[in-house]
Scaffold this motif. Structure first.
Motif, PDB file in Angstrom:
ATOM      1  N   ARG A 353       0.832  -1.201   0.000  1.00  0.00           N
ATOM      2  CA  ARG A 353       0.000   0.000   0.000  1.00  0.00           C
ATOM      3  C   ARG A 353       0.871   1.257   0.000  1.00  0.00           C
ATOM      4  NH1 ARG A 353      -5.220   1.631   1.641  1.00  0.00           N
ATOM      5  NH2 ARG A 353      -5.780  -0.575   1.760  1.00  0.00           N
ATOM      6  N   GLU A 354       1.900   1.279   0.837  1.00  0.00           N
ATOM      7  CA  GLU A 354       2.785   2.442   0.865  1.00  0.00           C
ATOM      8  C   GLU A 354       3.537   2.593  -0.446  1.00  0.00           C
ATOM      9  OE1 GLU A 354       2.815   4.817   3.133  1.00  0.00           O
ATOM     10  OE2 GLU A 354       1.138   3.676   3.970  1.00  0.00           O
ATOM     11  N   GLY A 355       3.836   1.471  -1.072  1.00  0.00           N
ATOM     12  CA  GLY A 355       4.499   1.529  -2.368  1.00  0.00           C
ATOM     13  C   GLY A 355       3.624   2.163  -3.430  1.00  0.00           C
ATOM     14  N   VAL A 356       2.315   1.870  -3.386  1.00  0.00           N
ATOM     15  CA  VAL A 356       1.375   2.473  -4.334  1.00  0.00           C
ATOM     16  C   VAL A 356       1.338   3.985  -4.130  1.00  0.00           C
ATOM     17  CG1 VAL A 356      -1.043   2.625  -5.057  1.00  0.00           C
ATOM     18  CG2 VAL A 356      -0.030   0.396  -4.535  1.00  0.00           C
ATOM     19  N   LYS A 359       4.270   5.635  -5.638  1.00  0.00           N
ATOM     20  CA  LYS A 359       4.195   5.734  -7.101  1.00  0.00           C
ATOM     21  C   LYS A 359       3.390   6.960  -7.518  1.00  0.00           C
ATOM     22  CE  LYS A 359       6.126   1.605  -7.929  1.00  0.00           C
ATOM     23  NZ  LYS A 359       7.432   1.421  -8.580  1.00  0.00           N
ATOM     24  N   TYR A 360       2.281   7.201  -6.843  1.00  0.00           N
ATOM     25  CA  TYR A 360       1.444   8.350  -7.193  1.00  0.00           C
ATOM     26  C   TYR A 360       2.152   9.666  -6.864  1.00  0.00           C
ATOM     27  CZ  TYR A 360      -2.660   5.830  -8.741  1.00  0.00           C
ATOM     28  OH  TYR A 360      -3.533   5.064  -9.478  1.00  0.00           O
ATOM     29  N   TYR A 481      -2.666   5.979 -17.068  1.00  0.00           N
ATOM     30  CA  TYR A 481      -3.273   6.404 -15.799  1.00  0.00           C
ATOM     31  C   TYR A 481      -3.214   5.376 -14.674  1.00  0.00           C
ATOM     32  CZ  TYR A 481      -7.439   4.019 -17.835  1.00  0.00           C
ATOM     33  OH  TYR A 481      -8.309   3.128 -18.413  1.00  0.00           O
ATOM     34  N   ASP A 482      -2.554   4.250 -14.871  1.00  0.00           N
ATOM     35  CA  ASP A 482      -2.488   3.221 -13.817  1.00  0.00           C
ATOM     36  C   ASP A 482      -1.043   3.130 -13.352  1.00  0.00           C
ATOM     37  OD1 ASP A 482      -2.602   1.003 -12.198  1.00  0.00           O
ATOM     38  OD2 ASP A 482      -4.044  -0.043 -13.462  1.00  0.00           O
ATOM     39  N   TYR A 483      -0.742   3.618 -12.151  1.00  0.00           N
ATOM     40  CA  TYR A 483       0.638   3.884 -11.764  1.00  0.00           C
ATOM     41  C   TYR A 483       1.262   2.872 -10.813  1.00  0.00           C
ATOM     42  CZ  TYR A 483      -0.824   8.423 -13.610  1.00  0.00           C
ATOM     43  OH  TYR A 483      -1.326   9.427 -14.408  1.00  0.00           O
ATOM     44  N   ASP A 484       0.580   1.769 -10.513  1.00  0.00           N
ATOM     45  CA  ASP A 484       1.108   0.904  -9.451  1.00  0.00           C
ATOM     46  C   ASP A 484       2.371   0.153  -9.865  1.00  0.00           C
ATOM     47  OD1 ASP A 484      -0.024  -1.901 -10.477  1.00  0.00           O
ATOM     48  OD2 ASP A 484      -1.639  -0.451 -10.620  1.00  0.00           O
ATOM     49  N   ILE A 486       4.625   1.633 -12.164  1.00  0.00           N
ATOM     50  CA  ILE A 486       5.475   2.620 -12.820  1.00  0.00           C
ATOM     51  C   ILE A 486       6.855   2.651 -12.156  1.00  0.00           C
ATOM     52  CG2 ILE A 486       4.973   4.652 -11.383  1.00  0.00           C
ATOM     53  CD1 ILE A 486       4.505   6.204 -13.969  1.00  0.00           C
ATOM     54  N   CYS A 487       7.872   2.930 -12.959  1.00  0.00           N
ATOM     55  CA  CYS A 487       9.219   3.062 -12.400  1.00  0.00           C
ATOM     56  C   CYS A 487      10.053   3.925 -13.350  1.00  0.00           C
ATOM     57  CB  CYS A 487       9.879   1.699 -12.196  1.00  0.00           C
ATOM     58  SG  CYS A 487      10.176   0.776 -13.725  1.00  0.00           S
ATOM     59  N   TYR A 488      11.235   4.298 -12.888  1.00  0.00           N
ATOM     60  CA  TYR A 488      12.137   5.052 -13.750  1.00  0.00           C
ATOM     61  C   TYR A 488      12.712   4.124 -14.816  1.00  0.00           C
ATOM     62  CZ  TYR A 488      11.956   8.786 -10.285  1.00  0.00           C
ATOM     63  OH  TYR A 488      11.530   9.776  -9.442  1.00  0.00           O
TER      64      TYR A 488
END
Length: 582
Positions: A353-356, A359-360, A481-484, A486-488
């Motif tokens: 959850r904190e990771g999500v 990401k946002y 629009y879905d960022y869970d 996402i990364c560099y």
């Protein structure tokens, strides 16, 4: 409560707000020098620094208040604080921002609970934005006429908006503008000395461009315009194009782009003028676009709650494929979706959850490159229970019970994000295929590939690139629009799938090769297009290079070397001719 406590708290909040505004302006005003020096990484750094600034100041003021007052939860105290604060901000020309800052302090101390208009500014005391004709609009824009002709006007305009480095070729730029004007406007308008041009004093900076923004008044009409200015990185600047179509202007101010760095003295007046240029944009969106994203959130909330009072439709599960990390619902009559983190994720999702949340926040701070939707984060948002469909309530209690309190009259959502509603790309493609609209499919697949490539150029890898995670805007642009996941881009290891040593390996349920956490196999992206031969044909023709690890590695090299890729918020075909460049 001591009589002086309320005044002390009010003064601490106002001092904090004054400090925030001072720092906000100081950061913003550095953009011009960065643009002139072609220091693009510095401009991106300024944008992130300015976003971080708000929370830093709020936390600092909260600590000051907690240290000065023994019981910060005393309701009688805060009723007095609000009254004192009102008396302090009544003469300010940024009163609406100061109210929102007060609300942020209050919410940080009360954990976003006990939200009442008696103790905070649920309804703004500044009221509706004042009409422009009642203001000293000279503080906002310069006014020009065509009394001396079109060429003298354009020459004066470029002189008034000159930079510390010269125009690359002023005569050529004027010539390009003349051609554009004569093609875009009727001859009698161009020659009418009653035509009035109003141009905002402040230049808008973002990424690698500066934007001169204004409008033309003629024959009881007003046409907005934007002149993008680019730096040739050799000590000169030039007008890249002119935009006068309202849709083109709207895209420049899109919710998918980084906030502008623009010097604003009187925000309400500034926003009123911008809204007159782009009436299709909400007041909330415009505050967001110039960096006052907390004010944008406040304006959105007020607008949305007013909409709730005036309508009767019910919240429902958003159309599209259900996500493995988020549950998403919407109100059909309002163009926004609400995203809540699920209690449990699908086993394929290795994230917390904190990771999500992280990401946002990454997306909020990063250059969104015109390809990622902006979001607003809410805590303990209360909504009328009667507006929730039974199906939605059942869904929320099944998948996100820890984030939702369902009462008799209200549903309190402990944490969510709002985001502009778009048509999911998979649904859009299915509809276009069903209609045999091959042109629309071709354009959407081209947009999808451009979206992925432009994100990569901004050092973003989307992670899960399924069509369901992308949306189509009203302008036909494809947006992620879905960022869970996402990364560099620079964190990824792009690889080719090794050849199997013998046929049985290829048929095995598990890979015959080792896979690390950050390994990406672009060849597997063919799964995106396996569903339909027309989609596969278009994708391979337009963006088949995305299936090659070498393309991704080359982009990583460019990004790692500090390259900032040109990403234009308008079609390249609109760019003016620069021959000769000097």
């Amino acid at each position: 409560m001591k009589p002086c406590d309320a005044e002390l708290v009010a003064l601490l909040i106002l001092d904090g707000f004054t400090d925030y505004r001072k720092q906000f302006k100081a950061i913003t005003r550095q953009a011009k020098a960065c643009f002139e020096a072609a220091d693009w990484q510095a401009i991106q750094g300024l944008s992130a620094e300015r976003i971080d600034l708000y929370e830093l100041v709020v936390k600092h003021v909260g600590k000051q208040i907690s240290a000065a007052i023994s019981d910060v939860s005393d309701h009688a105290l805060w009723a007095g604080v609000k009254a004192c604060y009102i008396s302090l901000i009544v003469i300010r020309d940024d009163a609406e921002l100061s109210e929102t800052f007060y609300n942020s302090i209050y919410c940080s101390l009360f954990g976003h609970r006990q939200i009442t208009d008696q103790l905070m500014f649920i309804r703004s005391r500044t009221g509706a934005l004042p009409q422009l004709d009642a203001l000293n609009t000279g503080q906002i824009y310069r006014r020009y006429t065509l009394k001396n002709g079109l060429v003298p006007f354009l020459s004066q305009l470029l002189d008034d908006y000159q930079f510390s480095i010269p125009w690359e070729n002023k005569r050529r730029d004027i010539r390009n503008l003349l051609r554009y004007i004569r093609v875009s406007f009727a001859a009698d308008v161009v020659a009418d000395d009653k035509t009035v041009i109003e141009v905002i004093h402040s230049v808008f900076y973002r990424n690698k461009a500066a934007y001169i923004v204004g409008r033309v008044h003629f024959d009881h009409q007003a046409v907005p315009f934007i002149l993008p200015v680019l730096n040739n990185e050799r000590g000169g600047v030039f007008i890249d194009t002119a935009l006068t179509d309202e849709n083109d202007v709207s895209i420049v101010f899109s919710f998918t782009r980084a906030y502008f760095l623009v010097d604003v003295d009187i925000p309400a007046e500034f926003i009123r003028f911008l809204h007159s240029l782009i009436p299709m944009k909400s007041i909330a969106e415009l505050y967001n676009s110039i960096g006052f994203y907390k004010q944008g959130k406040a304006e959105f909330y007020r607008s949305f709650m007013a909409h709730i009072e005036q309508t009767s439709d019910q919240f429902e599960i958003a159309p599209g494929t259900k996500g493995m990390v988020m549950t998403v619902f919407t109100l059909p009559s309002y163009p926004v979706v609400f995203k809540i983190i699920k209690d449990r994720f699908a086993s394929a999702k290795q994230i917390t959850r904190e990771g999500v949340k992280a990401k946002y926040q990454l997306v909020k701070r990063h250059d969104r490159a015109g390809r990622m939707a902006d979001t607003q984060e809410f805590v303990n948002l209360s909504l009328p229970r009667k507006r929730f469909s039974d199906t939605l309530l059942s869904e929320l209690t099944q998948v996100a019970a820890s984030s939702v309190d369902i009462g008799v009259d209200e549903v309190v959502i402990k944490h969510l994000w709002t985001e502009r509603r778009m048509i999911p790309l998979n649904i859009y493609l299915d509809e276009m295929l069903h209609q045999d609209n091959e042109q629309a499919v071709f354009l959407a697949i081209n947009e999808f590939g451009k979206c992925v490539k432009e994100l990569a150029a901004a050092n973003i890898f989307a992670g899960d690139m399924l069509f369901k995670n992308f949306g189509v805007t009203r302008h036909g642009r494809v947006v992620f629009y879905d960022y869970d996941e996402i990364c560099y881009l620079t964190e990824c290891n792009f690889r080719s799938i090794p050849e199997p040593l013998y046929p049985e390996q290829e048929l095995a349920a598990e890979p015959w090769y080792s896979v690390s956490a950050n390994d990406i196999f672009p060849e597997e992206f063919t799964l995106l297009t396996a569903c339909d031969r027309r989609i596969r044909k278009d994708f391979n023709q337009l963006h088949g290079d995305l299936l090659d690890p070498e393309w991704w590695v080359n982009m990583q090299i460019q990004v790692s070397q500090g390259a900032i890729i040109d990403l234009f918020p308008y079609r390249k075909l609109r760019r003016f001719d620069r021959d000769p460049p000097v």
